[in-house]
Write a protein that holds these residues in place. Structure first.
Motif, PDB file in Angstrom:
ATOM      1  N   PRO A   1       0.844  -1.200   0.000  1.00  0.00           N
ATOM      2  CA  PRO A   1       0.000   0.000   0.000  1.00  0.00           C
ATOM      3  C   PRO A   1       0.879   1.250   0.000  1.00  0.00           C
ATOM      4  N   PHE A   2       0.638   2.144  -0.948  1.00  0.00           N
ATOM      5  CA  PHE A   2       1.570   3.250  -1.184  1.00  0.00           C
ATOM      6  C   PHE A   2       0.796   4.557  -1.364  1.00  0.00           C
ATOM      7  N   ILE A   3       1.310   5.641  -0.760  1.00  0.00           N
ATOM      8  CA  ILE A   3       0.750   6.981  -0.941  1.00  0.00           C
ATOM      9  C   ILE A   3       1.689   7.728  -1.887  1.00  0.00           C
ATOM     10  N   MET A   4       1.221   8.013  -3.093  1.00  0.00           N
ATOM     11  CA  MET A   4       2.074   8.606  -4.128  1.00  0.00           C
ATOM     12  C   MET A   4       1.977  10.131  -4.126  1.00  0.00           C
ATOM     13  N   THR A   5       3.123  10.771  -4.291  1.00  0.00           N
ATOM     14  CA  THR A   5       3.124  12.220  -4.497  1.00  0.00           C
ATOM     15  C   THR A   5       2.529  12.517  -5.872  1.00  0.00           C
TER      16      THR A   5
ATOM     17  N   TYR B   1      13.359   0.822 -11.495  1.00  0.00           N
ATOM     18  CA  TYR B   1      13.594  -0.525 -10.945  1.00  0.00           C
ATOM     19  C   TYR B   1      12.393  -1.445 -11.172  1.00  0.00           C
ATOM     20  N   HIS B   2      11.464  -1.019 -12.037  1.00  0.00           N
ATOM     21  CA  HIS B   2      10.303  -1.834 -12.437  1.00  0.00           C
ATOM     22  C   HIS B   2       9.488  -2.293 -11.231  1.00  0.00           C
ATOM     23  N   VAL B   3       9.305  -1.391 -10.278  1.00  0.00           N
ATOM     24  CA  VAL B   3       8.542  -1.687  -9.076  1.00  0.00           C
ATOM     25  C   VAL B   3       7.160  -1.041  -9.184  1.00  0.00           C
ATOM     26  N   LYS B   4       6.128  -1.818  -8.896  1.00  0.00           N
ATOM     27  CA  LYS B   4       4.763  -1.312  -8.960  1.00  0.00           C
ATOM     28  C   LYS B   4       4.077  -1.517  -7.608  1.00  0.00           C
ATOM     29  N   PRO B   5       4.136  -0.514  -6.742  1.00  0.00           N
ATOM     30  CA  PRO B   5       3.429  -0.631  -5.469  1.00  0.00           C
ATOM     31  C   PRO B   5       1.923  -0.517  -5.685  1.00  0.00           C
ATOM     32  N   ASN B   6       1.162  -0.825  -4.657  1.00  0.00           N
ATOM     33  CA  ASN B   6      -0.294  -0.687  -4.700  1.00  0.00           C
ATOM     34  C   ASN B   6      -0.647   0.749  -4.302  1.00  0.00           C
ATOM     35  N   ILE B   7      -0.817   1.610  -5.306  1.00  0.00           N
ATOM     36  CA  ILE B   7      -1.048   3.033  -5.031  1.00  0.00           C
ATOM     37  C   ILE B   7      -2.491   3.231  -4.558  1.00  0.00           C
ATOM     38  N   ARG B   8      -2.644   3.555  -3.266  1.00  0.00           N
ATOM     39  CA  ARG B   8      -3.972   3.751  -2.688  1.00  0.00           C
ATOM     40  C   ARG B   8      -4.471   5.181  -2.908  1.00  0.00           C
TER      41      ARG B   8
ATOM     42  N   GLU C   1       0.060  17.354  -1.464  1.00  0.00           N
ATOM     43  CA  GLU C   1       0.655  17.954  -0.271  1.00  0.00           C
ATOM     44  C   GLU C   1       1.328  16.892   0.593  1.00  0.00           C
ATOM     45  N   GLU C   2       2.596  17.141   0.929  1.00  0.00           N
ATOM     46  CA  GLU C   2       3.329  16.181   1.749  1.00  0.00           C
ATOM     47  C   GLU C   2       2.696  16.015   3.135  1.00  0.00           C
ATOM     48  N   VAL C   3       2.075  17.082   3.656  1.00  0.00           N
ATOM     49  CA  VAL C   3       1.423  17.000   4.962  1.00  0.00           C
ATOM     50  C   VAL C   3       0.334  15.929   4.944  1.00  0.00           C
ATOM     51  N   GLY C   4      -0.427  15.874   3.862  1.00  0.00           N
ATOM     52  CA  GLY C   4      -1.474  14.873   3.735  1.00  0.00           C
ATOM     53  C   GLY C   4      -0.904  13.473   3.627  1.00  0.00           C
ATOM     54  N   ILE C   5       0.203  13.340   2.904  1.00  0.00           N
ATOM     55  CA  ILE C   5       0.839  12.027   2.760  1.00  0.00           C
ATOM     56  C   ILE C   5       1.320  11.519   4.112  1.00  0.00           C
ATOM     57  N   ILE C   6       1.981  12.403   4.859  1.00  0.00           N
ATOM     58  CA  ILE C   6       2.489  12.014   6.175  1.00  0.00           C
ATOM     59  C   ILE C   6       1.345  11.644   7.113  1.00  0.00           C
ATOM     60  N   SER C   7       0.229  12.360   7.025  1.00  0.00           N
ATOM     61  CA  SER C   7      -0.932  12.040   7.857  1.00  0.00           C
ATOM     62  C   SER C   7      -1.478  10.657   7.517  1.00  0.00           C
ATOM     63  N   MET C   8      -1.550  10.330   6.228  1.00  0.00           N
ATOM     64  CA  MET C   8      -2.025   9.009   5.804  1.00  0.00           C
ATOM     65  C   MET C   8      -1.125   7.899   6.358  1.00  0.00           C
ATOM     66  N   ILE C   9       0.190   8.124   6.312  1.00  0.00           N
ATOM     67  CA  ILE C   9       1.125   7.117   6.820  1.00  0.00           C
ATOM     68  C   ILE C   9       0.984   6.999   8.333  1.00  0.00           C
ATOM     69  N   SER C  10       0.777   8.130   9.018  1.00  0.00           N
ATOM     70  CA  SER C  10       0.591   8.124  10.477  1.00  0.00           C
ATOM     71  C   SER C  10      -0.623   7.304  10.885  1.00  0.00           C
TER      72      SER C  10
ATOM     73  N   GLY D   1      -0.539   3.211   4.569  1.00  0.00           N
ATOM     74  CA  GLY D   1       0.421   2.907   3.523  1.00  0.00           C
ATOM     75  C   GLY D   1       1.775   3.504   3.848  1.00  0.00           C
ATOM     76  N   ILE D   2       2.696   3.355   2.908  1.00  0.00           N
ATOM     77  CA  ILE D   2       4.034   3.941   3.029  1.00  0.00           C
ATOM     78  C   ILE D   2       4.218   4.902   1.867  1.00  0.00           C
ATOM     79  N   SER D   3       5.353   5.587   1.842  1.00  0.00           N
ATOM     80  CA  SER D   3       5.618   6.489   0.723  1.00  0.00           C
ATOM     81  C   SER D   3       7.117   6.684   0.568  1.00  0.00           C
ATOM     82  N   ILE D   4       7.484   7.393  -0.481  1.00  0.00           N
ATOM     83  CA  ILE D   4       8.861   7.839  -0.690  1.00  0.00           C
ATOM     84  C   ILE D   4       8.810   9.351  -0.855  1.00  0.00           C
TER      85      ILE D   4
END
Length: 291
Positions: free
Chosen positions: A189-193, A208-215, A220-229, A233-236
């Motif tokens: 599970p992935f939160i994409m920018t 690297y031919h990686v396909k995460p499950n983009i939820r 906004e990075e603040v929203g991504i961090i909140s989702m991970i909290s 999911g995770i993110s980069i």
């Protein structure tokens, strides 16, 4: 036609409103409306569409504004060059910034410039890489931060390589890792920018031919961090945007590395004020790297 009227039309086009343009310029709304109407009378055709939702440029207005901006830029450059000959650095500097730059770099840079060169008036315009590139091309800004050389039309000064890190919560199976192999992100599970322009995270995953499950895709990075909290999911994310993570989250390096290149783009024939900004910025970053 006068430069003042050009400035007024330019501001109306930027904010799509007579009221907001009047506030920004310190004029009355009627004065702004009168100036635009006067320009239209001098041109002999409509420059803007007026509606209840705001104002937009006509196609003729867009053409004329491009020419007007060239005149305004030439006048600003003329004044800066004259001041430069007299040994004075002054003038207006319009900079396109991404959010992580405006919050992490610009406060200190502007403080330095205010102290050393009080005659320089700095204006910031925040957007994504695509918007900043468009502003550079149309003359809305004099310089802008981009994540790589986008056009031969501009010179590009590479400033930093900002590492891309994997952000995980304390409930993630990856939380205690010292580093993460990017291949392990497959189907996770992935939160994409999400932003226009080159997306450094998507480029890295595709490399690297990686396909995460983009939820979710969030701008906004603040929203991504909140989702991970909330363990959704995770993110980069780039290191520059995550200097204050919640205690329940970790930023873990990727085994394969990965970074975004941040640089300053500006015209090849940059104004004295733009050159001075680039000098101050580069010197400040060198000092930061020594710490």
């Amino acid at each position: 036609m006068s430069l003042v009227k050009y400035e007024i039309l330019n501001k109306v086009a930027e904010v799509s409103s007579f009221t907001k343009a009047a506030d920004a310029l310190g004029l009355t709304q009627s004065a702004v409306s009168h100036a635009v109407s006067s320009l239209e009378k001098e041109c002999g055709f409509a420059l803007i569409h007026r509606s209840r939702t705001g104002v937009t440029l006509t196609s003729e207005g867009q053409t004329m504004l491009r020419a007007m901006r060239q005149v305004l830029d030439a006048n600003e450059l003329l004044q800066q060059e004259a001041a430069h000959i007299l040994g004075v650095t002054r003038g207006k500097l319009r900079i396109g910034v991404i959010s992580s730059i405006s919050s992490n770099w610009m406060p200190e840079i502007i403080r330095i410039m205010d102290n050393q060169f009080p005659g320089i008036r700095v204006e910031l315009r925040e957007g994504d890489y695509y918007e900043i590139e468009q502003w550079l091309q149309s003359g809305v800004v004099d310089a802008g931060f981009l994540n790589g050389q986008k056009s031969e039309q501009f010179q590009f000064i590479e400033l930093v390589q900002d590492p891309l890190l994997c952000i995980v919560s304390n409930q993630s199976s990856l939380y205690n890792r010292a580093e993460i192999d990017i291949a392990e992100l497959e189907d996770m599970p992935f939160i994409m920018t999400s932003y226009r322009g080159t997306n450094d995270v998507k480029v890295l995953l595709e490399q690297y031919h990686v396909k995460p499950n983009i939820r979710f895709e969030l701008s906004e990075e603040v929203g991504i961090i909140s989702m991970i909290s909330h363990h959704l999911g995770i993110s980069i994310l780039p290191r520059l945007v995550i200097n204050r993570l919640p205690s329940s989250l970790k930023a873990i390096p990727l085994k394969q590395g990965g970074y975004r290149t941040i640089g300053l783009a500006m015209k090849h024939q940059a104004s004295p004020v733009t050159k001075k900004f680039a000098e101050i910025l580069s010197a400040w970053l060198k000092e930061q790297n020594k710490k």
